[in-house]
Each structure stands twice: as C-alpha cells, then as structure tokens.
Design an enzyme around this catalytic site. Structure first.
Site, mmCIF file in Angstrom:
data_model
loop_
_atom_site.group_PDB
_atom_site.id
_atom_site.type_symbol
_atom_site.label_atom_id
_atom_site.label_comp_id
_atom_site.label_asym_id
_atom_site.label_seq_id
_atom_site.Cartn_x
_atom_site.Cartn_y
_atom_site.Cartn_z
ATOM 1 N N LYS A 56 -12.016 5.215 -8.345
ATOM 2 C CA LYS A 56 -12.014 4.142 -9.479
ATOM 3 C C LYS A 56 -13.395 3.840 -10.048
ATOM 4 O O LYS A 56 -13.711 3.916 -11.090
ATOM 5 C CB LYS A 56 -11.291 2.918 -9.060
ATOM 6 C CG LYS A 56 -9.789 3.043 -8.836
ATOM 7 C CD LYS A 56 -9.182 1.855 -8.524
ATOM 8 C CE LYS A 56 -7.626 2.026 -8.367
ATOM 9 N NZ LYS A 56 -6.817 0.777 -8.216
ATOM 10 N N ASP A 93 -5.072 -2.542 -13.925
ATOM 11 C CA ASP A 93 -4.607 -3.282 -12.670
ATOM 12 C C ASP A 93 -4.511 -4.977 -13.281
ATOM 13 O O ASP A 93 -3.927 -5.599 -12.596
ATOM 14 C CB ASP A 93 -5.609 -2.932 -11.562
ATOM 15 C CG ASP A 93 -5.277 -1.496 -11.075
ATOM 16 O OD1 ASP A 93 -4.209 -1.259 -11.139
ATOM 17 O OD2 ASP A 93 -6.251 -0.982 -10.309
#
Length: 279
Positions: A68, A105
């Site tokens: 990420k 997210d």
C-alpha cells in the site's frame, strides 16, 4: 477486454476476486469482457509489474499488504486522502499510461458504520497503528470525532497521532466511548487471546456504543461476539471490505456497485480467516 485485479504478496487468500466477480456478474459487465483476478507480485517487482499492467489491458487494481505504501509512491498523482494517509489501496491506469492512486479504506470504513452513530464530537478509540489504523483515524478525525490511538509500540502510536491529529491513549478510558475500532490482527489466529492481547477487558466492551473489528473470520470474532452479547452495535471487517471495494468498483466502471451481490461474493468463498488489510 477490461481487466481488474488485486496486487499483494501473498494474495491467493484474497476475497476481492470473488467479491468483484459477483459485482461484474450482477451488473452484466462480465458479458462485456470485464474480469477481476489475483495479482501476486513480490515487493522487489511491484513497481515494474504495476506500471506494465496498463499495457496488458488493466484498467485498475486494488492493493493489499505489503504494497500500500509502495502503491502511493509509484503513482503519478493521488487523492488528498491517500497522500494524507500515506498509503493507497486503489490504483487506476489512465490511457496515457499514468497511474492514479486513491485510498478507499477510509470512506469505506465510514460507510460501514451504523447510520445512527453521530461521529461529530464522538469519542473513538482505535487499536493499532498500521496502514488500516491510519486510514481509520484519518476518516474519523475528518468526520469530527475525538480520536484516541493505542498501540503496543507507544512510539508508533505517537507518530500516527501526530501525523493525523489524534491523541495517544495509554489505556482504555474508564467510561468507554462511542466507538471502538480494532485495527490490529489480534483474534485472527487465536480468538482466545483477544482479551489477553488487547487493552480492553470483556466486561468493558459494554461501555462502547459500537465496536468494529477489522479482523474477519468464519463464525465471527471473539471481540464482536462479546460486543454483540453486551448490546453494542457491531461491524465486521467483511462489511468494510465490501464498502471500500464498492467505491473502487464504481470508480473503475462508472456503474453503481451492487452491494448485496458483493456481500454474498465476499462471504461465500474462502472461509479461512483474514484481516481487512488483506483486502
């Protein structure tokens, strides 16, 4: 043929292909050639492989651990939230070859919370200081919550709190709070260790209105089971997976995400336990 996938190492466990595959079928996009697949890529090949995806028909990709932060670093441009969080879980490949990064997210977490939970002025305790915790803290602070962060490493908690406008929590507040979010992997492999390894006792769970556990496993987690029995509202990691995935799906396809189909896809395959960071 438009292609999508999830980048990770390892990534065979990911439920994203089942979830997005269900969405493509529900919307009829599979009949137009859209497909979603696992993309196992080791860290040392991540940048090279990711930049080559556009040339092989890829429109976008989700990104899971451990990539990420690397995903944000290689992107040509990024949304303000991805930059602020310091990580990206959604990449989009433009026709000109540029790579755009986002982090779904954060908004996915907010979308998964109960509608009657007012975040402005709410007191929230976030457990953990990894990538998922950064997204959750950024989202909650932005929504006006008073966020406290606990982590086994006080230095990491302090760094996260300083970066994102939260406060370090040395212990659980005596009177609980409105929201408890577990962003650690505690309870993933050994549910019996839940209340040994987290800074909250089972009898303290009732002091929170809502409990969120980013760990998801077949049959639920000890944390959420206890919370539900105590009368708390509960949200599991699969719901957050669905919500963040829906935002990626809509960005790539321009089609409204079929949430029910995505839930069925995510919950109906691979019963091995996972953490939400695993996408």
């Amino acid at each position: 043929m438009p292609r999508l996938g999830v980048l990770g190492w390892p990534v065979a466990h990911s439920r994203s292909p089942a979830m997005h595959g269900a969405a493509l079928r529900a919307t009829g996009l599979d009949e137009e050639g859209w497909a979603y697949q696992h993309l196992p890529v080791p860290p040392d090949l991540f940048a090279e492989t990711t930049r080559a995806l556009r040339g092989t028909g890829f429109v976008g990709a989700n990104v899971t651990i451990p990539h990420k932060e690397a995903a944000l670093a290689l992107a040509d441009d990024a949304t303000p939230r991805a930059s602020a969080i310091g990580a990206a879980n959604t990449l989009t490949f433009a026709p000109d070859g540029t790579v755009h990064a986002d982090n779904t997210d954060a908004p996915g977490t907010l979308a998964a919370l109960p509608d009657d939970l007012r975040l402005a002025g709410a007191r929230a305790l976030v457990l953990g200081a990894g990538g998922s915790a950064r997204a959750v803290v950024w989202a909650l602070v932005g929504a006006g919550a008073d966020v406290h962060v606990w982590n086994r490493s006080a230095d990491r908690a302090q760094e996260l709190a300083h970066d994102l406008g939260a406060t370090v929590a040395a212990e659980v507040p005596a009177d609980g709070g409105d929201l408890l979010v577990n962003c650690t992997s505690v309870g993933l492999h050994d549910p019996s260790a839940t209340f040994k390894d987290l800074p909250v006792r089972a009898d303290e769970i009732r002091d929170f209105r809502c409990v969120v556990d980013l760990v998801y496993r077949e049959g639920g987690t000890k944390l959420l089971d206890t919370a539900a029995q105590s009368g708390c509202a509960v949200v599991d990691g699969l719901e957050i997976l669905v919500r963040q995935g829906a935002l990626s799906f809509e960005h790539w396809t321009g089609v409204a995400a079929p949430l029910d189909a995505m839930r069925e896809g995510a919950r109906g395959t691979d019963t091995r336990s996972r953490h939400q960071d695993g996408t």
